[in-house]
Motif scaffolding. Structure first.
Motif, PDB file in Angstrom:
ATOM      1  N   ILE A  48      41.183  72.762  26.565  1.00 20.59           N
ATOM      2  CA  ILE A  48      41.814  73.704  27.491  1.00 20.59           C
ATOM      3  C   ILE A  48      42.104  73.028  28.826  1.00 20.59           C
ATOM      4  O   ILE A  48      43.170  73.223  29.420  1.00 20.59           O
ATOM      5  N   ALA A  49      41.158  72.224  29.291  1.00 12.74           N
ATOM      6  CA  ALA A  49      41.327  71.558  30.585  1.00 12.74           C
ATOM      7  C   ALA A  49      42.568  70.669  30.588  1.00 12.74           C
ATOM      8  O   ALA A  49      43.372  70.702  31.536  1.00 12.74           O
ATOM      9  N   TYR A  50      42.763  69.889  29.536  1.00 11.60           N
ATOM     10  CA  TYR A  50      43.938  69.017  29.459  1.00 11.60           C
ATOM     11  C   TYR A  50      45.220  69.835  29.288  1.00 11.60           C
ATOM     12  O   TYR A  50      46.256  69.514  29.871  1.00 11.60           O
ATOM     13  N   ALA A  51      45.138  70.890  28.489  1.00 10.60           N
ATOM     14  CA  ALA A  51      46.315  71.728  28.280  1.00 10.60           C
ATOM     15  C   ALA A  51      46.717  72.420  29.580  1.00 10.60           C
ATOM     16  O   ALA A  51      47.914  72.553  29.878  1.00 10.60           O
ATOM     17  N   GLU A  52      45.743  72.850  30.359  1.00 10.67           N
ATOM     18  CA  GLU A  52      46.052  73.506  31.636  1.00 10.67           C
ATOM     19  C   GLU A  52      46.631  72.512  32.641  1.00 10.67           C
ATOM     20  O   GLU A  52      47.492  72.877  33.449  1.00 10.67           O
ATOM     21  N   ARG A  53      46.149  71.279  32.606  1.00 14.24           N
ATOM     22  CA  ARG A  53      46.735  70.254  33.470  1.00 14.24           C
ATOM     23  C   ARG A  53      48.197  70.033  33.086  1.00 14.24           C
ATOM     24  O   ARG A  53      49.067  69.889  33.952  1.00 14.24           O
ATOM     25  N   HIS A  54      48.451  70.014  31.803  1.00 15.60           N
ATOM     26  CA  HIS A  54      49.827  69.879  31.302  1.00 15.60           C
ATOM     27  C   HIS A  54      50.693  71.034  31.803  1.00 15.60           C
ATOM     28  O   HIS A  54      51.822  70.827  32.263  1.00 15.60           O
ATOM     29  N   VAL A  55      50.142  72.242  31.759  1.00 16.25           N
ATOM     30  CA  VAL A  55      50.872  73.417  32.239  1.00 16.25           C
ATOM     31  C   VAL A  55      51.203  73.279  33.718  1.00 16.25           C
ATOM     32  O   VAL A  55      52.334  73.552  34.153  1.00 16.25           O
ATOM     33  N   ARG A  56      50.230  72.860  34.507  1.00 20.63           N
ATOM     34  CA  ARG A  56      50.467  72.719  35.957  1.00 20.63           C
ATOM     35  C   ARG A  56      51.543  71.680  36.245  1.00 20.63           C
ATOM     36  O   ARG A  56      52.374  71.862  37.157  1.00 20.63           O
ATOM     37  N   LEU A  57      51.540  70.593  35.489  1.00 21.34           N
ATOM     38  CA  LEU A  57      52.569  69.572  35.682  1.00 21.34           C
ATOM     39  C   LEU A  57      53.947  70.106  35.304  1.00 21.34           C
ATOM     40  O   LEU A  57      54.943  69.815  35.983  1.00 21.34           O
ATOM     41  N   CYS A  58      53.994  70.897  34.248  1.00 23.38           N
ATOM     42  CA  CYS A  58      55.267  71.482  33.817  1.00 23.38           C
ATOM     43  C   CYS A  58      55.775  72.500  34.833  1.00 23.38           C
ATOM     44  O   CYS A  58      56.992  72.613  35.067  1.00 23.38           O
ATOM     45  N   GLN A  59      54.854  73.257  35.431  1.00 23.90           N
ATOM     46  CA  GLN A  59      55.245  74.272  36.408  1.00 23.90           C
ATOM     47  C   GLN A  59      55.870  73.652  37.655  1.00 23.90           C
ATOM     48  O   GLN A  59      56.566  74.345  38.401  1.00 23.90           O
ATOM     49  N   GLN A  60      55.626  72.381  37.863  1.00 24.91           N
ATOM     50  CA  GLN A  60      56.216  71.682  39.010  1.00 24.91           C
ATOM     51  C   GLN A  60      57.488  70.929  38.626  1.00 24.91           C
ATOM     52  O   GLN A  60      58.030  70.171  39.437  1.00 24.91           O
ATOM     53  N   THR A  61      57.943  71.161  37.383  1.00 23.59           N
ATOM     54  CA  THR A  61      59.125  70.449  36.879  1.00 23.59           C
ATOM     55  C   THR A  61      60.204  71.438  36.468  1.00 23.59           C
ATOM     56  O   THR A  61      59.978  72.300  35.613  1.00 23.59           O
ATOM     57  N   ASN A  62      61.359  71.339  37.089  1.00 26.80           N
ATOM     58  CA  ASN A  62      62.476  72.214  36.722  1.00 26.80           C
ATOM     59  C   ASN A  62      62.905  71.933  35.280  1.00 26.80           C
ATOM     60  O   ASN A  62      63.047  70.779  34.880  1.00 26.80           O
ATOM     61  N   GLY A  63      63.100  72.999  34.524  1.00 34.16           N
ATOM     62  CA  GLY A  63      63.544  72.852  33.147  1.00 34.16           C
ATOM     63  C   GLY A  63      62.419  72.788  32.125  1.00 34.16           C
ATOM     64  O   GLY A  63      62.673  72.718  30.931  1.00 34.16           O
ATOM     65  N   ALA A  64      61.156  72.837  32.597  1.00 34.00           N
ATOM     66  CA  ALA A  64      60.016  72.735  31.668  1.00 34.00           C
ATOM     67  C   ALA A  64      59.382  74.095  31.396  1.00 34.00           C
ATOM     68  O   ALA A  64      58.276  74.166  30.855  1.00 34.00           O
ATOM     69  N   GLU A  65      60.093  75.153  31.759  1.00 34.38           N
ATOM     70  CA  GLU A  65      59.527  76.494  31.595  1.00 34.38           C
ATOM     71  C   GLU A  65      59.165  76.809  30.134  1.00 34.38           C
ATOM     72  O   GLU A  65      58.159  77.455  29.846  1.00 34.38           O
TER      73      GLU A  65
END
Length: 228
Positions: free
Chosen positions: A15-32
């Motif tokens: 979960i920790a790694y998946a949530e980090r992935h989510v946070r990185l995606c949330q800062q990237t346009n087009g990764a919604e």
């Protein structure tokens, strides 16, 4: 391709790694889409962790119930032992103690495993009832019968909780697998969206960057006021 989650990782780590992935995606346009695809898998695993934790606690509580009911059963047997010895002292003839406890030691019953004690207590109950109508020791029949029934129910209840915990663990493992699979799908989708080089930035590397962060924090903290 991004480093994928491993089945050897705990649920919390995945979960920790998946949530980090989510946070990185949330800062990237087009990764919604990457976020919307993996978020339900994270939430489902969190639910399964909570469920498994509750089942573990329920199993602990059921085991405590066994201990309590076993203690009550022990007390019933010890009370019977005391009354039987008193009866034999007051009545001559064949000792009733030898009839009720042919093995000689009541501890053979009270020190047995929980399941064995119930079985042995059932046999003791039959021997007690065989004393015949009107025998003064028959007053112990009802308390002993109730204690045996309660101990048996507690053991059955514990086994039920053990089974429920196993199901919860299996469901958690299934949720882990679903999260790992979606994490892999996201890595493939990210490459299609952004190319391999940029896509890798959206997935945390399995390295410990803590030392570098700590050094930077220490340097900033210890730097003299006014210096950069």
């Amino acid at each position: 391709m991004a480093t994928l989650l491993k089945n050897s990782m705990s649920s919390e780590t995945q979960i920790a790694y998946a949530e980090r992935h989510v946070r990185l995606c949330q800062q990237t346009n087009g990764a919604e889409s990457l976020v919307s695809n993996i978020q339900p898998k994270i939430e489902n695993l969190e639910i399964q962790i909570k469920n498994r934790t509750q089942k573990v606690k329920a199993r602990y509580a059921a085991y405590d119930e066994i201990i309590l009911k076993d203690s009550i059963l022990d007390d019933c047997i010890k009370n019977l032992v005391g009354s039987t010895k008193q009866y034999d002292r007051s009545n001559h003839g064949r000792p009733v103690f030898d009839l009720l406890f042919p093995d000689g030691k009541p501890s053979n019953i009270t020190n047995a495993s929980y399941t064995k004690e119930v079985e042995k207590s059932d046999q003791l109950l039959l021997r007690l009832q065989s004393l015949g109508e009107g025998h003064s020791l028959l007053s112990h029949v009802e308390p002993l019968k109730n204690a045996v029934a309660a101990a048996r129910a507690a053991i059955a209840g514990h086994q039920e909780k053990v089974t429920e915990e196993k199901v919860a663990i299996a469901n958690e493992e299934l949720a882990q697998a679903e999260l790992r699979k979606q994490y892999e799908f996201n890595s493939l989708d990210a490459i299609k969206l952004f190319g391999k080089s940029y896509a890798n930035r959206l997935f945390p590397k399995f390295t410990n960057g803590k030392k570098k962060v700590e050094e930077e924090v220490v340097e900033e903290t210890e730097a003299p006021i006014g210096e950069e």
